[in-house]
Design an enzyme around this catalytic site. Structure first.
Site, PDB file in Angstrom:
ATOM      1  CG  ASP A  36      -1.762   1.214   1.367  1.00 31.82           C
ATOM      2  OD1 ASP A  36      -2.335   1.447   2.458  1.00 31.82           O
ATOM      3  OD2 ASP A  36      -1.854   1.978   0.383  1.00 31.82           O
ATOM      4  CG  ASP A 220      -3.581   4.621  -1.985  1.00 29.61           C
ATOM      5  OD1 ASP A 220      -4.436   5.115  -1.228  1.00 29.61           O
ATOM      6  OD2 ASP A 220      -2.969   3.567  -1.734  1.00 29.61           O
TER       7      ASP A 220
END
Ligand SMILES: Cc1c(C=O)c(-c2nnc3c4c(C[n+]5cc6c(C)n(C)c(C)c6c(Cl)n5)n(C)c(C)c4cnn23)c(C)n1C
Length: 331
Positions: A36, A220
């Protein structure tokens, strides 16, 4: 040194999230973790969790690792953009990703996870690849796997080659020329407060004109969809018959039978087009004829987010050099 590991979609139908095998400790314990770039904690389902919060996930048991060491008096607690969260205590241990090992990596062991984590059996935790300034460990914040590995890497970079409904790769320390075509367009990164924030040069809906207006947002890998300013989102859904911004479903939905335009975004002079088929995320409930859009409004989010839906149409270089930059290439 370098490393290379698969990024596997957790769901065969929709690219909700991607997991990568990571081995922890001695003897190695392998977990499937969600890499992430929008956060900076490496946390795992652990033997410190109540069994009621574990439903099919693999766990890391530090007491079964001869190289695990408790980081005495340290704790962590994190909340994500979808409201999910977790918290716990901290150990250090060896962590290996695709042949790349970091010794004494902070491994944040969950003692509590929110229900959405418990209900997602395919995700055993997260590996934060954001800047370490976002790390939540207290009283002394910890470095990410990438920051710990960086000094030993051939080049201070990691790359994301995410794919639609198939396995892609995360590479560390090198840029694989076989994974992209043409040139890589690099643009500056603003790493304050700690995201991979860059400026997109604009967008186009379908075959419409390119609107050359800068859009600041974060790259992201941990977010499924794309969250952009209302002006962009309304321009897109104006072209979709029956589209509405549904309060009950929490975003733009439309009849699954609707014809969707493609969505193009710019990075510098480069252009990346997300095909119509990718722009419908999923039926709002299984079997429903109403579908949830892959492009949603960032109103109320606070930042614009280029999630997996955007990343999977490009080869993306996260350059952790000085200054940090981000590179986008076609593939
Ligand atoms: C401001 C923001 C986000 C910023 O990040 C965001 C979001 N979007 N995907 C994810 C996340 C994911 C990826 N992810 C998305 C999922 C969706 C949409 N669904 C239905 C399931 C079952 C998912 C799972 Cl298991 N996993 N993960 C693992 C975590 C911890 C996330 C946190 N937030 N998040 C949303 C929904 N919003 C509004």
């Amino acid at each position: 040194s370098t490393g290379s590991a698969a990024a596997v979609p957790i769901n065969a139908e929709f690219d909700i999230a991607y997991v990568t095998p990571v081995t922890l400790g001695t003897p190695p314990q392998t977990l499937q973790l969600d890499f992430d770039s929008g956060s900076s904690d490496l946390w795992v389902f652990s033997s410190h969790l109540p069994t009621s919060q574990i439903r099919g996930q693999e766990i890391y048991a530090p007491n079964k690792s001869s190289t695990a060491k408790l980081l005495d008096g340290h704790s962590w607690s994190i909340t994500y953009g979808d409201g999910s969260g977790s918290r716990g205590n901290v150990y250090t241990d060896n962590v290996t990703v695709g042949g790349l090992m970091v010794e004494r990596q902070a491994i944040e062991c969950a003692q509590q996870v929110s229900s959405s984590f418990t209900s997602e059996a395919h995700i055993d935790g997260l590996v934060g690849l954001g800047f370490s300034t976002l790390n939540t460990v207290s009283p002394k914040s910890q470095l990410t796997f990438f920051d710990n590995a960086k000094g030993a890497l051939d080049s201070p970079v990691f790359t994301a080659d995410l794919k639609h409904k198939q396995a892609g790769t995360y590479d560390f320390g090198f840029i694989d020329k076989a994974k992209y075509t043409g040139e890589i367009t690099y643009v500056p990164v603003n790493n304050d407060p700690g995201y991979w924030t860059f400026s997109s040069s604009g967008y186009a809906v379908g075959s419409g004109n390119f609107s050359a207006s800068p859009i600041s947002g974060i790259a992201d890998t941990g977010t499924s969809l794309i969250y952009l300013p209302t002006a962009v989102v309304t321009a897109y859904y104006r072209q979709v018959q029956g589209a509405t911004n549904s309060r009950s479903y929490g975003g733009y939905v439309f009849p699954c039978s609707a014809t969707l335009p493609s969505f193009t975004f710019g990075v510098g002079e480069a252009r990346f087009t997300i095909p119509p088929a990718y722009m419908s995320y999923a039926a709002v409930t299984p079997g429903s004829s109403t579908c949830f859009g892959g492009l949603q409004s960032s109103n109320g989010v606070g930042i614009n987010i280029w999630g997996d839906l955007a990343l999977k149409v490009a080869f993306v270089v996260f350059n952790g050099g000085t200054p940090p930059t981000i590179g986008w290439a076609a593939k």
